[in-house]
Design an enzyme around this catalytic site. Structure first.
Site, PDB file in Angstrom:
ATOM      1  N   ASP A 153       0.802  -1.224   0.000  1.00  0.00           N
ATOM      2  CA  ASP A 153       0.000   0.000   0.000  1.00  0.00           C
ATOM      3  C   ASP A 153       0.829   1.265   0.000  1.00  0.00           C
ATOM      4  OD1 ASP A 153       0.702  -0.495   2.829  1.00  0.00           O
ATOM      5  OD2 ASP A 153      -0.597   1.222   3.234  1.00  0.00           O
ATOM      6  N   ASP A 210       5.737   0.369   3.187  1.00  0.00           N
ATOM      7  CA  ASP A 210       6.020  -0.863   3.916  1.00  0.00           C
ATOM      8  C   ASP A 210       5.614  -2.057   3.053  1.00  0.00           C
ATOM      9  OD1 ASP A 210       3.267  -0.700   4.020  1.00  0.00           O
ATOM     10  OD2 ASP A 210       3.218   0.001   6.084  1.00  0.00           O
ATOM     11  N   TYR A 263      -5.732   0.560   9.113  1.00  0.00           N
ATOM     12  CA  TYR A 263      -6.843   0.888   8.223  1.00  0.00           C
ATOM     13  C   TYR A 263      -8.174   0.518   8.878  1.00  0.00           C
ATOM     14  CZ  TYR A 263      -3.565   1.953   4.490  1.00  0.00           C
ATOM     15  OH  TYR A 263      -2.570   2.520   3.728  1.00  0.00           O
ATOM     16  N   GLU A 284       5.597   9.874   3.224  1.00  0.00           N
ATOM     17  CA  GLU A 284       5.162   8.555   2.760  1.00  0.00           C
ATOM     18  C   GLU A 284       4.107   8.732   1.676  1.00  0.00           C
ATOM     19  OE1 GLU A 284       4.338   4.136   4.548  1.00  0.00           O
ATOM     20  OE2 GLU A 284       3.685   5.841   5.750  1.00  0.00           O
TER      21      GLU A 284
END
Length: 513
Positions: A83, A86, A235, A484
């Site tokens: 995603d 990571d 999430y 990120e």
């Protein structure tokens, strides 16, 4: 899809005025190389691939990874996307990414093809849907996640060196996840539309899975993070699952033209919040604004006249969102926030996701207004025209590409100045193809994470989290809230870049005549 060379529903006079206004928007404001931005946005998804990479892989600093995913559970879960920076494969944001890529192609495929990028866009979608087919092992079983954030975040490694847990987690009849099942159904239904003409067998297969997943999610209701505890800090489905069930239903209706899905949306409009929630964000978690915009498109077709009353209630909520983006609702709390430089600002953590998704919806609504008889919407703070919505979308995208107080492109690899210390494990460590020597779990932290040097590899096309509420950006690897990038940040940009590139080329061509 709006094509600027034709008009079927508005007068020739209005069409000419629209062309003139588009010329004014494109020529009077800073423009960027949207074609280059489109190409790079699609390259990004190749950096996020998990599994065995294909021969035509363009991100050459990546190599095969996650080749034993699902092995412990006796399931083939190789493939899909990481995603962000990571190596966990989270099902909910991955599915939303694919839904938005598919919507980009459905809405703006003509322009993506014109830029020579349709094949790459379809490849990006299929990389995700191939994985979803694997993950949906039976009608009422969907594998939701591979890896977990706790062990993954303990290590800083290249994906090719992973030593972290690859435990897989699923939803089923006893452990429901209507939000995840609904979003995955939406992704596969939308993708089925994309592949309908070029690969009808694959399209039919996707639709079969989508219909099964929708039935599963609707029959066995519950939040997926209640069934899968490890996802909660990463999430969590804050909005619940009602929005995803409506989201799946509208995409299945678009894919099948089966009235049972339309009836589902009508009958559950109030109960599920479709006509109740007034929302000022659109994201992997909160789908209401996207649902409301899609439903608004139905009002342009005569066959939906029977349902006009409820559909107009959906539309009213869609226009609440649109007005909020233009700062034209009554009261500060009813509008999105903005930085001094004019960027949508919702939250400090990965704010750019709201910018790209919001820009997409306002552009889609601009086209909807242009192709309808209404020509404008009425907000508390005044009328809004399709030209204003197009201008707004363009202003947000131009900010992303460098027209901002920091004079930096937040799309990595685009323009002369962009983030060079992206919070991304694979990009921040020497490429596996250059140095196949094993890099251990904490070795990456010791030797690479804290380095002040730029990343050795560029995550081309990644849209990072972006600036804070004062337009300030600090390019540090450890500043993950800003540096990120996530797949669902970039996905909505694909359609926007294609549309702006087309308009830019059309105006340039006209100016030379």
């Amino acid at each position: 899809m709006m094509k600027i060379t034709t008009t079927l529903s508005i007068s020739h006079h209005y069409f000419l005025l629209f062309i003139i206004s588009i010329f004014s928007i494109i020529s009077s404001t800073t423009s960027h190389n949207y074609s280059d931005a489109l190409t790079k946005s699609l390259i990004y998804f190749e950096a996020q691939r998990s599994g065995r990479l294909p021969y035509n892989q363009r991100i050459t600093w990546r190599d095969n990874s996650g080749l034993t995913d699902g092995l412990e559970q006796g399931v083939d879960l190789v493939g899909g996307y990481y995603d962000a920076g990571d190596h966990v494969k989270f099902g909910l944001p991955m599915a939303f990414t694919v839904t938005m890529l598919s919507w980009s192609v459905i809405e703006y495929g003509y322009y993506i093809a014109g830029a020579g990028e349709l094949e790459h866009a379809m490849e990006a979608i299929k990389w995700g849907t191939d994985y979803f087919i694997k993950a949906h092992t039976s009608p009422n079983v969907l594998w939701a996640e591979v890896g977990d954030g706790y062990t993954d975040h303990y290590c800083w490694q290249r994906p090719e060196d992973m030593t972290t847990s690859r435990q897989a987690y699923k939803i089923d009849e006893n452990n429901p996840g209507s939000d995840l099942a609904g979003e995955t159904a939406a992704a596969m239904a939308a993708a089925s539309i994309v592949f309908r003409k070029t690969n009808p067998h694959y399209s039919h297969l996707l639709l079969h899975h989508a219909q099964q997943l929708f039935e599963f999610g609707d029959k066995y209701r519950g939040k997926y993070d209640a069934s899968i505890e490890v996802v909660k800090n990463y999430y969590t489905s804050v909005s619940g699952y009602h929005d995803e069930l409506l989201w799946a239903a509208i995409w299945l209706y678009k894919a099948t033209d089966n009235k049972r899905y339309l009836t589902y949306m009508i009958e559950n409009a109030n109960l599920f919040g479709g006509v109740g929630w007034s929302i000022t964000e659109f994201s992997w978690d909160v789908k209401y604004a996207g649902i409301q915009v899609l439903v608004s498109q139905l009002l342009t077709e005569e066959k939906h006249t029977k349902y006009k009353t409820v559909l107009e209630q959906y539309q009213s909520k869609a226009e609440y969102y649109i007005c909020s983006c233009l700062n034209k609702n009554n009261g500060t709390k009813n509008n999105v926030g903005f930085t001094p430089g004019g960027l949508i600002y919702i939250r400090q953590w990965n704010n750019m996701q709201y910018v790209s998704s919001g820009s997409f919806l306002t552009m889609v609504y601009s086209d909807l207004l242009h192709n309808s008889d209404r020509r404008k919407i009425k907000c508390y703070g005044g009328d809004v025209t399709p030209q204003e919505l197009l201008q707004f979308s363009k202003s947000q995208v131009d900010y992303i590409l460098g027209s901002n107080p920091m004079n930096i492109s937040y799309l990595v690899g685009f323009g002369p100045k962009f983030p060079t210390r992206v919070h991304h494990r694979g990009a921040s460590i020497v490429s596996y193809r250059e140095n196949k020597g094993f890099i251990g779990c904490t070795q990456g932290y010791d030797n690479w994470y804290g380095s002040k040097d730029p990343n050795p590899n560029i995550v081309v096309g990644a849209l990072v989290g972006g600036p804070n509420h004062n337009d300030e950006f600090f390019d540090r690897r450890g500043n993950y809230m800003q540096t990120e990038a996530c797949t669902y940040n970039t996905a909505p940009l694909v359609g926007i870049f294609a549309k702006l590139n087309y308009l830019q080329n059309t105006i340039l061509h006209a100016s030379y005549k």
